[in-house]
Each structure stands twice: as C-alpha cells, then as structure tokens.
Scaffold this active site. Structure first.
Site, PDB file in Angstrom:
ATOM      1  N   TYR A 147      -7.248  14.902   5.996  1.00  0.00           N
ATOM      2  CA  TYR A 147      -7.035  14.116   7.206  1.00  0.00           C
ATOM      3  C   TYR A 147      -7.915  14.616   8.361  1.00  0.00           C
ATOM      4  CZ  TYR A 147      -2.960  11.243   6.003  1.00  0.00           C
ATOM      5  OH  TYR A 147      -2.125  10.298   5.479  1.00  0.00           O
ATOM      6  N   LYS A 201      -3.485  19.637  -7.379  1.00  0.00           N
ATOM      7  CA  LYS A 201      -4.327  19.108  -8.465  1.00  0.00           C
ATOM      8  C   LYS A 201      -5.356  20.208  -8.753  1.00  0.00           C
ATOM      9  CE  LYS A 201      -5.925  15.651 -11.063  1.00  0.00           C
ATOM     10  NZ  LYS A 201      -5.226  14.967 -12.154  1.00  0.00           N
ATOM     11  N   ASP A 234      -0.433  14.182 -10.286  1.00  0.00           N
ATOM     12  CA  ASP A 234      -0.302  12.931 -11.045  1.00  0.00           C
ATOM     13  C   ASP A 234       1.024  12.886 -11.804  1.00  0.00           C
ATOM     14  OD1 ASP A 234      -1.365  14.998 -12.571  1.00  0.00           O
ATOM     15  OD2 ASP A 234      -2.827  13.777 -13.637  1.00  0.00           O
ATOM     16  N   ASP A 259       1.795  12.539   2.237  1.00  0.00           N
ATOM     17  CA  ASP A 259       1.830  11.161   2.739  1.00  0.00           C
ATOM     18  C   ASP A 259       2.218  10.219   1.602  1.00  0.00           C
ATOM     19  OD1 ASP A 259       1.388   8.974   4.517  1.00  0.00           O
ATOM     20  OD2 ASP A 259      -0.549   8.635   3.563  1.00  0.00           O
ATOM     21  N   ASP A 263       6.345   8.372   0.686  1.00  0.00           N
ATOM     22  CA  ASP A 263       6.631   6.936   0.529  1.00  0.00           C
ATOM     23  C   ASP A 263       7.273   6.666  -0.836  1.00  0.00           C
ATOM     24  OD1 ASP A 263       5.309   6.341   3.030  1.00  0.00           O
ATOM     25  OD2 ASP A 263       4.734   4.386   2.231  1.00  0.00           O
TER      26      ASP A 263
HETATM   27  C1  IPM Z   1       2.701   8.587   8.056  1.00  0.00           C
HETATM   28  C2  IPM Z   1       1.603   7.575   8.325  1.00  0.00           C
HETATM   29  C3  IPM Z   1       0.466   8.258   9.072  1.00  0.00           C
HETATM   30  C4  IPM Z   1      -0.100   9.336   8.148  1.00  0.00           C
HETATM   31  C5  IPM Z   1      -0.666   7.319   9.561  1.00  0.00           C
HETATM   32  C6  IPM Z   1      -0.161   6.196  10.378  1.00  0.00           C
HETATM   33  C7  IPM Z   1      -1.695   8.067  10.339  1.00  0.00           C
HETATM   34  O1  IPM Z   1       1.196   6.978   7.145  1.00  0.00           O
HETATM   35  O2  IPM Z   1       3.242   9.138   9.026  1.00  0.00           O
HETATM   36  O3  IPM Z   1       3.039   8.796   6.891  1.00  0.00           O
HETATM   37  O4  IPM Z   1      -0.911   9.031   7.276  1.00  0.00           O
HETATM   38  O5  IPM Z   1       0.298  10.487   8.326  1.00  0.00           O
HETATM   39 MN    MN Z   2       2.444   7.492   5.426  1.00  0.00          MN
END
Ligand code: IPM
Ligand code: MN
Ligand code: NAD
Length: 383
Positions: A147, A201, A234, A259, A263
């Site tokens: 990042y 990884k 993976d 990240d 999710d």
């Molecule tokens: C998160 C989001 C952010 C990230 C973006 C919006 C910069 O996806 O907080 O997970 O990638 O950290």
């Molecule tokens: Mn995110």
C-alpha cells in the site's frame, strides 16, 4: 470527569448514514442515568472526508482534519468513495483513509470475525453448521507493505508499465507480531492464549520470507507459550470458507492480505455489515496516547438506496472505540449485548430486526433504533 473528544467523519454515500446510527447509540448511552452518573461525556466534532471533502475543499483530506484528529481521543469514521469521484484519477477519496491512518500512525488494524448474535448465524451464505462458533480476529498491518511502497504510475511517456513496491522493515513486522500476541492473550482469556495463524506467501515472495522470519523470531523470543502456525495465503482463502472455526484466535496478515481476508471473513459471518475495525497506534496499555481510528471494514456501498445499509459494523466499531480509546469496557460490552438482542430471533427473546444484506427489510435507522432500545433495557439493569 471522563470526557472524550471524538472526531466524527461520516464520509460518502452510506458512510454518514451508518455513522449517524453509531452516534445515536453513543448519545443514548451518554444520557442514560447509569452512564451519566459516572460523568461520562462524548464531545463530538463532525467534519468532512473523502468525496465530500473534495467537493467542498478540493482535496479528500485537509490539514485541519488531520490536526483535529491528532487532538482527539478517537476518530469514528464511516466510509468514502463513489462513482462521482472515480477511483483511478489523481483526486481519489480513498487516499484520505490511507493518509489519515498514516498521519495517526495507526499501524494495527483489528478486524474481528464473529457472528454478532446466535439468531443470525443462518444469514451467512455458508451452512450454519460451518459458521456457528466462528470467532477469530483478522489482524492487519495497516501502515506498510505494498500500500505504501514506491509507486510507478503509467504515464504518457511510459504507458505500458506500472509498479508498486511491496516491502517491509523487520521492525514493522515485529510490532504487529507483538500486537498479535496481545490479542491472542485477550482472546483466549482464562483459557490461555489463542492460536496465532501467520499468513504469508513465503514460498514465492521475498517480502514474505522476511515477514515469516521476523514473526517467528519475535514469537520464540518473547511469547514462546503462544501456539502459532503458518498458513499460506492461498490456502487460507480455502480454509476460511471450509472450516472457519479452525482459525479461531488471531489471523496475522500484512496490509494487502488483511484487506482481502477481512472482507472474506465478513462474508463468512454473514455480512460486511458485521465487520467492525479498530486501527491503533500502539498495544493497549503500553502508554501510547495517540488516537485510534474506528471504522467498519466495508466501503461506501454506492449501489445501495438511502437508509437501507446495515449500521451494525459501525456501531460495533464505536464499541471498540469505547474499549480501546476510552477504557469503557462495561459500555462496550453493553452495546455488543444490545446488538445481539436487537438481531436475535424473537423466540430467543430478541427483536429480530434485520437489514436487507442479511435477508430482512429493516431500514438503517430502524436497526439503530432497535439497538438503542435494547441498550436502554441493559443499562436500566445497571442503575
Ligand atoms: C478498507 C478499504 C481501504 C483499504 C481502502 C478504501 C483504501 O478497502 O479499509 O479495507 O484498502 O484499506
Ligand atoms: Mn477493504
Ligand atoms: P463496499 O464494501 O462498499 O460494498 C461491497 C458490497 O457490500 C456491496 O454490494 C454493498 O452494497 C455491500 N455492503 C457494504 N457495506 C454494507 C452495509 N453496511 N450494509 C449492507 N450492505 C453493505 O465495496 P465496493 O463496492 O467494492 O466499493 C465501493 C466504494 O467504497 C469504492 O469507492 C471503494 O473504493 C470504497 N471503499 C471504501 C472503504 C473505506 O472508506 N474504508 C472501504 C472499502 C471500499
């Protein structure tokens, strides 16, 4: 008098809506006699971030907001971004999130993955039998990695190549490994430390070989009693849907893996609307006084109509703020309990209020109202 200055940054699209519900919960708590008697005060200051800030100030994050954030006890943030502003141009709402995390040096992002109420385990896209009892924390390194490495954008001179450098210093890995140890002890409680699953990884990437080496050296030197295993990134993707309970404990990830897997973990427990987060600049109790940043893991969901987003993740994030930045565990526990009751089945004594993402039809504000109502009942018992 325990008084806390909180900077509230709603952001874009559903951001202000979900943050408004968290504010509603905080203000209802503050005015309840059980809380008022302790003199607890939340001084809220609202400001703009992301697309809203671009529209008013021409940039997604102003110096004034950074200064205010630094002077606050905590920042409560919603989400930014949306088609109006695009996400590939020079002025991107999303840079405000990264720049603020960096400005506050919030290097640890704690993203719990737990079904918030028994009644909603059936709302997961996975079988209830697989999901039930899932209780892990994705711990994401938040200020380094790909990042923040050097970027080479494509340009008119060099239209066909671009790159992002994925690097870590050993000290950056060591400090997040120590945070993993802290969380493992907290998570395990009286049962003893929970397992840390280290994600990398290392079979392919040099940066991950340093990561793995640094994590294990710190573990062996400073917390050899904590069980730890490696899992390649993976196969983590596989294990997380096949047997999420096997990850119960701490899932230690670098920035980009954290990240992605936060999710995925949110989907496992039913919704991104159940995935809160705390971004911290130090291990609780180590004397760091920098403000934490509290935000749902989800984005601004521009695909949603007004007043139908799930505000639970943001309200859970506010509870994390009370825990980590305000030392108000009793109130954080009460809010988590209120969320559980508001979501739970009626036959189990809950209010069974659910938004569209989890198969219901309640609005954002109705979900917030239900949590406020449940919280009042819980706090009434404390007077
Ligand atoms: C998160 C989001 C952010 C990230 C973006 C919006 C910069 O996806 O907080 O997970 O990638 O950290
Ligand atoms: Mn995110
Ligand atoms: P998203 O998280 O906004 O949405 C993904 C999916 O989940 C969508 O279908 C959305 O409707 C749903 N969803 C998300 N939050 C929800 C909630 N609280 N209640 C009900 N449903 C919810 O991700 P995306 O669509 O990839 O990104 C949209 C925008 O958000 C982009 O501009 C992206 O850059 C931005 N984003 C911002 C943040 C942040 O500010 N921290 C985080 C992630 C994405």
């Amino acid at each position: 008098m325990p008084s806390f200055n909180i900077l509230v940054l709603g952001g874009d699209h559903i951001g202000p809506e979900v943050v408004a519900e968290a504010v509603k919960v905080l203000q209802s708590a503050e005015s309840h006699p059980a809380v008022a008697a302790k003199g607890i005060k939340f001084n809220l200051d609202h400001d703009l971030l992301g697309g809203q800030s671009i529209d008013v100030h021409g940039i997604p994050l102003t110096e004034a907001v950074i200064e205010k954030a630094k002077k606050s006890h905590a920042v409560l943030f919603g989400a930014v971004g949306g088609p109006k502003w695009g996400m590939t141009g020079e002025l991107r709402p999303e840079t405000s999130v990264l720049d603020l995390r960096r400005a506050l040096n919030c290097w640890a992002n704690i993203r719990p993955a737990k079904v918030p109420s028994n009644g909603v385990a059936k709302c997961s896209p996975l079988k209830e039998s697989i999901v039930k009892g899932t209780d892990f924390i994705v711990l994401r390194e938040n200020c380094g990695g790909v990042y923040f490495g050097d970027k080479q954008e494509f340009s008119s001179e060099k239209p066909d190549y671009a790159s992002d450098v994925w690097g870590y210093h050993r000290w950056e890995v060591e400090r997040i490994a120590k945070m993993a140890a802290y969380l493992s002890r907290k998570h395990g409680g009286t049962k003893g430390p929970s397992r840390i699953t280290n994600i990398d990884k290392a079979n392919v990437l040099a940066v991950c070989r340093l990561w793995r080496d640094a994590v294990w050296k710190i573990r062996d030197a400073e917390f050899p009693d904590i069980p730890m295993t490696n899992q390649l990134s993976d196969s983590l993707a596989l294990v997380m849907v096949k047997n999420p309970r096997s990850l119960n404990g701490v899932v230690l990830c670098d920035n980009i893996f954290g990240d992605l897997f936060s999710d995925e973990a949110a989907a496992v427990v039913g919704s991104l609307g159940f995935s809160p987060s705390a971004c911290l600049a130090g291990i609780p109790g180590d004397g760091t006084n920098s403000p934490g940043m509290y935000e749902p893991s989800h984005g601004s969901a521009p695909d949603l109509q007004p007043n139908c987003a799930n505000p639970v993740a943001t309200i859970q994030s506010a509870a994390m703020m009370l825990r980590y930045s305000c030392d108000l565990d009793f109130l954080a526990d009460a809010i988590d309990e209120a969320i559980s009751v508001a979501l739970d089945d009626k036959e189990a004594g809950g209010l069974e209020v659910r938004t569209g993402d989890i198969g219901g039809s309640a609005s954002t504000t109705e979900m917030g109202d239900a949590i406020v109502a449940s919280l009042k009942v819980i706090l009434d018992k404390m007077v």
